[in-house]
Design a protein around this motif. Structure first.
Motif, PDB file in Angstrom:
ATOM      1  N   TYR A   1       2.681   1.282   6.069  1.00 15.43           N
ATOM      2  CA  TYR A   1       1.522   0.870   6.853  1.00 15.43           C
ATOM      3  C   TYR A   1       1.528   1.504   8.235  1.00 15.43           C
ATOM      4  CZ  TYR A   1       1.167  -2.695   3.225  1.00 15.43           C
ATOM      5  OH  TYR A   1       1.063  -3.344   2.022  1.00 15.43           O
TER       6      TYR A   1
ATOM      7  N   GLU B   1      -0.932   5.774   6.697  1.00 18.89           N
ATOM      8  CA  GLU B   1      -2.228   5.593   6.050  1.00 18.89           C
ATOM      9  C   GLU B   1      -3.240   6.649   6.488  1.00 18.89           C
ATOM     10  OE1 GLU B   1      -3.261   1.121   5.492  1.00 18.89           O
ATOM     11  OE2 GLU B   1      -1.993   1.228   7.288  1.00 18.89           O
TER      12      GLU B   1
ATOM     13  N   GLN C   1       4.829   0.720  -0.294  1.00 16.08           N
ATOM     14  CA  GLN C   1       3.656   1.050   0.506  1.00 16.08           C
ATOM     15  C   GLN C   1       4.039   1.059   1.980  1.00 16.08           C
ATOM     16  OE1 GLN C   1       0.283  -1.499  -0.055  1.00 16.08           O
ATOM     17  NE2 GLN C   1      -1.096  -0.219   1.165  1.00 16.08           N
TER      18      GLN C   1
END
Length: 355
Positions: free
Chosen positions: A41, A98, A39
């Motif tokens: 960020y 994001e 992931q």
């Protein structure tokens, strides 16, 4: 030999054949599974976008924000491995990952559930939507070109992006599936389009522009005047920044379709979906630095031989042409630059699954 022996022998060989087929199918199925990407960020300076429970874009605010970078790509089984690598490269190098929204266009006949599940598994936090594209919209307008892969109806989906994406999406970056970024996509998305340009792309004015059209085109006075007063240059449609509002206002889909209809009546070009874009836009696009499309790394459309990078800095590597990095790597015949694509490959091999 007892009378039952031939029957037993048949079942014996059938059992081993079926077992081998099951094993082969299982390995082949596993070979097309992908690992989950890490992931990514946002940095502290990124604008905040309200995505309250906006799973799969259920809330319009999630797809209408001008603070988001909207990326449009096609999605199909044949190029899925390349698409996954491209997505990873976009996220990995984005300052505000994001805030990147993906808009995938898939054929209406494709297994959308499989495509959705694959993307969601590898990128659980990705904000994306899949749009169904009716192949019949364009299939009757496609003329055979120099390479069969160029005749796939999905190659023409970029003509219809303004119709497929929500009207609140005003600007999008279109990307092919055979590329990786090594720079922040927000820089490309922010390309100035000026007061009138509908799209921006790197131009290559040293290319032989006349070769993209047939002698029939150039010998026809009314057709050859198409580029009069335009400094028309070749550009690659695999990387474009598109003002979708201006596209819709100018009904540019109809303009492209009209050239394709003419092509069916008299052959005026050879190379698939590119020439209609050149006919409509060449000479009227906003410039983009060549670093954003180091194209041609897949070689030509016939042999796909290895090529070197163009001189200058690199922000995007594009394996346009016949040779694709994943195919060459699998065949143990990679080109040197394919090693730059390999780190973004999320394919799970059978060995990796077993371990």
């Amino acid at each position: 030999m007892p009378p039952t022996a031939p029957l037993l022998r048949f079942f014996f060989f059938f059992f081993f054949f079926l077992s081998g087929l099951i094993v082969f199918s299982a390995i082949n199925a596993r070979a097309y599974q992908f690992r989950e990407a890490p992931q990514f960020y946002n940095s502290p300076d990124c604008p905040s976008i309200n995505y309250d429970d906006a799973e799969d874009y259920k809330h319009e605010t999630s797809i209408c924000s001008d603070d988001a970078v909207h990326v449009a790509m096609t999605l199909d089984a044949a190029y899925l491995r390349g698409s996954v690598a491209a997505i990873l490269s976009v996220l990995q190098h984005a300052t505000c990952p994001e805030n990147v929204n993906f808009h995938f266009v898939a054929s209406a006949s494709a297994d959308a559930h499989h495509l959705r599940r694959t993307i969601a598994h590898s990128f659980p936090y990705l904000r994306f939507r899949i749009y169904r594209y009716d192949d019949s919209t364009v299939s009757g307008l496609i003329s055979t070109s120099i390479r069969a892969a160029l005749d796939c109806p999905l190659n023409y989906a970029r003509n219809y992006l303004a119709n497929l994406l929500p009207t609140c999406v005003r600007r999008a970056v279109y990307l092919d599936s055979d590329l990786v970024l090594v720079d922040d996509i927000a820089k490309l998305a922010a390309t100035p389009l000026g007061d009138q340009s509908v799209l921006a792309a790197p131009e290559y004015c040293n290319a032989n522009f006349t070769s993209y059209f047939t002698p029939t085109f150039w010998s026809n006075p009314s057709l050859s005047l198409t580029f009069a007063g335009r400094n028309a240059c070749y550009f690659n449609t695999g990387v474009m920044v598109i003002d979708l509002q201006r596209w819709r206002a100018g009904d540019y889909t109809t303009k492209i379709v009209e050239w394709m209809e003419l092509q069916k009546r008299m052959r005026i070009y050879e190379l698939g979906s590119l020439p209609p874009f050149l006919l409509v836009f060449a000479g009227n696009i906003a410039p983009v630095d060549h670093r954003w499309n180091q194209h041609g790394l897949g070689g030509d459309n016939f042999r796909g031989l290895c090529r070197n990078l163009h001189t200058g800095p690199v922000s995007l590597l594009h394996w346009s042409g016949k040779g694709k990095p994943w195919a060459r790597l699998d065949a143990n015949r990679p080109c040197p630059l394919d090693a730059l694509w390999a780190p973004y490959d999320l394919l799970r091999t059978p060995f990796a699954l077993e371990n």
